[in-house]
Design an enzyme around this catalytic site. Structure first.
Site, short mmCIF file in Angstrom:
data_model
loop_
_atom_site.label_atom_id
_atom_site.label_comp_id
_atom_site.label_asym_id
_atom_site.label_seq_id
_atom_site.Cartn_x
_atom_site.Cartn_y
_atom_site.Cartn_z
N PHE A 1 32.74 -17.22 6.04
CA PHE A 1 34.15 -17.19 6.40
C PHE A 1 34.63 -18.60 6.38
O PHE A 1 33.81 -19.52 6.95
CB PHE A 1 34.11 -16.54 7.86
CG PHE A 1 35.56 -16.23 8.28
CD1 PHE A 1 36.16 -15.16 7.77
CD2 PHE A 1 36.28 -17.18 9.18
CE1 PHE A 1 37.62 -14.91 8.28
CE2 PHE A 1 37.46 -16.84 9.67
CZ PHE A 1 38.07 -15.78 8.95
N ASP B 1 26.60 -16.35 13.10
CA ASP B 1 28.01 -15.89 13.57
C ASP B 1 28.11 -14.42 13.50
O ASP B 1 27.66 -13.65 12.41
CB ASP B 1 28.79 -16.45 12.62
CG ASP B 1 30.47 -16.25 12.69
OD1 ASP B 1 30.81 -15.21 13.60
OD2 ASP B 1 31.23 -17.08 12.37
N TYR C 1 37.99 -10.28 19.60
CA TYR C 1 39.10 -9.39 19.17
C TYR C 1 38.89 -8.50 18.12
O TYR C 1 39.76 -7.65 17.67
CB TYR C 1 40.29 -10.40 18.90
CG TYR C 1 40.11 -11.51 17.88
CD1 TYR C 1 39.94 -11.16 16.55
CD2 TYR C 1 39.85 -12.88 18.12
CE1 TYR C 1 39.84 -12.09 15.53
CE2 TYR C 1 39.76 -13.67 17.08
CZ TYR C 1 39.36 -13.26 15.88
OH TYR C 1 39.24 -14.39 14.96
N LYS C 2 37.66 -8.39 17.44
CA LYS C 2 37.43 -7.39 16.66
C LYS C 2 36.81 -6.19 17.34
O LYS C 2 37.77 -5.70 17.79
CB LYS C 2 36.73 -7.94 15.40
CG LYS C 2 37.01 -9.18 14.84
CD LYS C 2 36.12 -9.62 13.43
CE LYS C 2 36.56 -11.12 13.21
NZ LYS C 2 37.86 -10.92 12.57
N ARG D 1 40.36 -3.96 2.05
CA ARG D 1 39.27 -3.90 3.11
C ARG D 1 39.66 -3.19 3.98
O ARG D 1 40.68 -2.88 4.74
CB ARG D 1 38.96 -5.48 3.91
CG ARG D 1 37.68 -5.41 4.67
CD ARG D 1 37.43 -7.09 4.94
NE ARG D 1 38.55 -7.37 5.86
CZ ARG D 1 38.41 -8.35 7.02
NH1 ARG D 1 37.14 -8.86 7.08
NH2 ARG D 1 39.51 -8.67 7.73
#
Length: 411
Positions: free
Chosen positions: A126, A197, A222-223, A370
């Site tokens: 990422f 991560d 927040y996911k 995605r």
């Protein structure tokens, strides 16, 4: 088994997690397959934030730091997250952003391995992970070498000069899962530390940091933890490292006695030393709600449904749109996070056409569409209906509409 809609509805009726869907606000006509990027709003968050604003902030004012327990929110939320990632309560704290936490822990890890200068990571990680490591390298100059190697060569890249291995457990674009235990053991065998991560892992797949022997970890709120846009992140430091760990951001809240107001910095004992600035109370309050919901769900049921939803989606897409998409995610559910990614040269326009119909996924350059499957609120019929929309868009060529060609600032 038959893959008609009735069969999917039957799976939903038998779903042990079905009751959790009502805990989230999802508008009629929306199929939300982007919880891997931003989780849905828990209904309880609305009331919790209203209470924090009106009663705690509005009524208690500054007294709320004591009377409402604001000062311990980072520890409380961290303890809740710890239960989801195989850590002890005093090894996790909610603070800052994923990027800031990566900087703190990567820099601190280098100090724990004096005489070593190499950080090993992979290309296509990422972007924030790579960018933060590049910033650490630029800040420390010759004291750091960033070694970016393909996944198949990570183990060979670990040597006597390696200080840190930094990887994302679930790849953000493909959903591929790294073997945390194996790679951590390889890092340790080379004398290095391992920093993971968990932004696409926590709340979605089985994570057991302590069983894997992990040293350090970060993740976002927040996911799959449903903390809201820009929610505070978290960091983990194994108890065995905490006494030696030194944050490069020696802020007030990481001090051993912040309210003594001394001029000289002294790190707090334990995980609290990794705090920096004043905790964001509204964000932490919202995150605490999301974490609490996730922590109340059966972890095995969550993972089982995650894999089943992904398998169903892949099978339906390949049957309904044969030869039109390239699968970028692992076909083996055990090797895949809670998402499925397909490639198409016109992926952006296709995704915009889906979103216009209420099927919300996302796009990742250059060609990836995605789809994330948050097991607490995504249903099997949602998957079936999403693929039916995709098939119609492809068969009709609806994605070619000019309205779907212009890219927004956020894709």
């Amino acid at each position: 088994m038959s893959l008609d809609r009735a069969a999917c509805a039957a799976l939903d009726r038998d779903d042990p997690l079905a009751e959790f869907r009502d805990a989230f606000e999802i508008a009629d006509g929306v199929i939300y397959l982007d919880g891997n990027s931003l989780g849905a709003l828990p209904k309880a968050t609305r009331q919790r934030l209203a209470d924090v604003v009106a009663r705690e902030w509005g009524g208690e004012l500054i007294r709320g730091w004591n009377t409402a327990g604001w000062i311990t929110l980072p520890q409380r939320v961290g303890a809740g997250i710890a239960s989801l990632i195989g850590a002890e309560a005093d090894e996790v704290i909610a603070a800052d952003s994923t990027s800031v936490n990566l900087f703190k822990l990567a820099t601190a890890a280098l100090a724990l391995r004096p005489g070593r200068r190499v950080i090993v990571t992979e290309p296509g990680n990422f972007p924030t992970d790579l960018y933060i490591l590049q910033g650490v390298r630029d800040l420390l100059g010759d004291r750091v070498e960033l070694r970016v190697v393909e996944p198949d060569h990570i183990e060979q890249a670990l040597d006597a000069d390696t200080a840190l291995l930094l990887l994302t457990q679930v790849h953000y674009k493909t959903g591929r899962i790294h073997d945390m235990a194996r790679l951590t053991a390889k890092a340790h065998a080379a004398g290095a530390l391992a920093l993971w991560d968990l932004s696409h892992s926590a709340g979605a797949i089985d994570v057991d940091l302590n069983a894997a022997g992990a040293d350090l970890a970060v993740g976002c709120g927040y996911k799959y933890l449903n903390g809201g846009p820009g929610a505070p992140a978290f960091l983990y430091a194994a108890r065995r490292h905490q006494a030696q760990l030194r944050s490069p951001l020696s802020g007030w809240m990481g001090h051993a006695a912040p309210f003594a107001f001394g001029d000289d910095y002294a790190p707090a004992p334990g995980i609290e030393r990794m705090l920096c600035g004043t905790p964001p109370i509204l964000g932490l309050a919202a995150l605490e709600v999301g974490v609490g919901i996730m922590a109340s769900a059966d972890r095995r049921a969550v993972r089982a449904k995650s894999m089943a939803l992904g398998d169903l989606f892949m099978r339906l897409v390949e049957e309904s749109c044969p030869g039109q998409f390239i699968l970028h995610s692992p076909r083996d559910a055990q090797a895949r996070g809670s998402q499925v990614s397909f490639g198409h040269p016109e992926g952006y326009a296709i995704m915009q056409a889906l979103i216009a119909r209420g099927v919300i996924g996302d796009f990742r350059a250059p060609d990836v569409i995605r789809f994330g499957f948050a097991p607490l609120y995504v249903r099997y019929v949602d998957v079936y209906d999403a693929v039916a929309h995709l098939k119609d868009i492809m068969d009709s060529g609806a994605w070619q509409d000019a309205a779907y060609q212009t890219r927004g600032a956020v894709t």
